[in-house]
Write a protein that holds these residues in place. Structure first.
Motif, PDB file in Angstrom:
ATOM      1  N   VAL A   1       0.386  30.800  17.072  1.00 37.90           N
ATOM      2  CA  VAL A   1       0.216  30.834  18.463  1.00 37.90           C
ATOM      3  C   VAL A   1       1.465  29.581  18.645  1.00 37.90           C
ATOM      4  CG1 VAL A   1      -2.201  30.208  18.607  1.00 37.90           C
ATOM      5  CG2 VAL A   1      -1.159  28.437  17.780  1.00 37.90           C
ATOM      6  N   PRO A   2       2.007  29.690  19.881  1.00 42.36           N
ATOM      7  CA  PRO A   2       3.170  28.624  19.922  1.00 42.36           C
ATOM      8  C   PRO A   2       2.915  27.318  19.560  1.00 42.36           C
ATOM      9  CG  PRO A   2       2.645  30.143  22.008  1.00 42.36           C
ATOM     10  CD  PRO A   2       1.492  30.144  20.851  1.00 42.36           C
ATOM     11  N   VAL A   3       4.205  26.532  19.208  1.00 44.02           N
ATOM     12  CA  VAL A   3       3.777  25.068  18.827  1.00 44.02           C
ATOM     13  C   VAL A   3       3.361  24.273  19.834  1.00 44.02           C
ATOM     14  CG1 VAL A   3       5.477  23.175  18.016  1.00 44.02           C
ATOM     15  CG2 VAL A   3       5.504  25.476  17.075  1.00 44.02           C
TER      16      VAL A   3
ATOM     17  N   ALA B   1       6.371  25.095  11.225  1.00 43.91           N
ATOM     18  CA  ALA B   1       6.632  26.065  12.167  1.00 43.91           C
ATOM     19  C   ALA B   1       8.138  26.239  11.963  1.00 43.91           C
ATOM     20  CB  ALA B   1       6.075  25.535  13.483  1.00 43.91           C
ATOM     21  N   PRO B   2       8.457  27.685  11.926  1.00 47.26           N
ATOM     22  CA  PRO B   2       9.818  28.035  11.948  1.00 47.26           C
ATOM     23  C   PRO B   2      10.450  27.771  13.211  1.00 47.26           C
ATOM     24  CG  PRO B   2       8.416  29.989  12.269  1.00 47.26           C
ATOM     25  CD  PRO B   2       7.612  28.656  11.972  1.00 47.26           C
ATOM     26  N   PRO B   3      11.843  27.435  13.418  1.00 46.39           N
ATOM     27  CA  PRO B   3      12.512  26.951  14.431  1.00 46.39           C
ATOM     28  C   PRO B   3      12.327  28.205  15.958  1.00 46.39           C
ATOM     29  CG  PRO B   3      13.857  26.723  12.600  1.00 46.39           C
ATOM     30  CD  PRO B   3      12.721  27.406  12.340  1.00 46.39           C
ATOM     31  N   GLY B   4      12.168  27.545  16.862  1.00 44.17           N
ATOM     32  CA  GLY B   4      11.845  28.454  18.158  1.00 44.17           C
ATOM     33  C   GLY B   4      10.496  29.106  18.254  1.00 44.17           C
ATOM     34  N   ARG B   5       9.536  28.630  17.354  1.00 35.77           N
ATOM     35  CA  ARG B   5       8.249  28.884  17.741  1.00 35.77           C
ATOM     36  C   ARG B   5       7.612  28.302  18.885  1.00 35.77           C
ATOM     37  NH1 ARG B   5       5.065  32.879  17.408  1.00 35.77           N
ATOM     38  NH2 ARG B   5       3.414  32.043  16.772  1.00 35.77           N
TER      39      ARG B   5
END
Length: 85
Positions: free
Chosen positions: A40-42, A81-85
């Motif tokens: 899911v998005p951050v 979370a990886p960057p851009g999530r």
């Protein structure tokens, strides 16, 4: 007035049904505690963490413990979370 469910009898009539009295935050904490993986998005994780945070001081020990566990998992997922999530 008729009902398809029988009324509780005996000692069961004296025990409140916690499910009916559960707040949305308590229900979310209980459901999210069983979640093992999801993508899911951050911002969704952050919103869930904010909702669960309201239950961190719940007077019910079980609800409080579930909220603390879920909140920690959500914050860890946000941090990992990886960057851009």
């Amino acid at each position: 007035m008729t009902s398809t469910q029988p009324l509780p009898r005996g000692i069961a009539a004296l025990i409140p049904n916690i499910r009916d009295a559960a707040t949305p935050g308590e229900l979310a904490a209980a459901q999210l505690l069983h979640l093992r993986s999801a993508t899911v998005p951050v911002p969704v994780l952050a919103a869930a963490a904010a909702l669960i945070a309201a239950q961190l001081e719940d007077p019910d020990q079980a609800a409080r413990e579930a909220a603390v566990a879920v909140h920690a998992r959500l914050l860890a997922a946000i941090e990992d979370a990886p960057p851009g999530r």
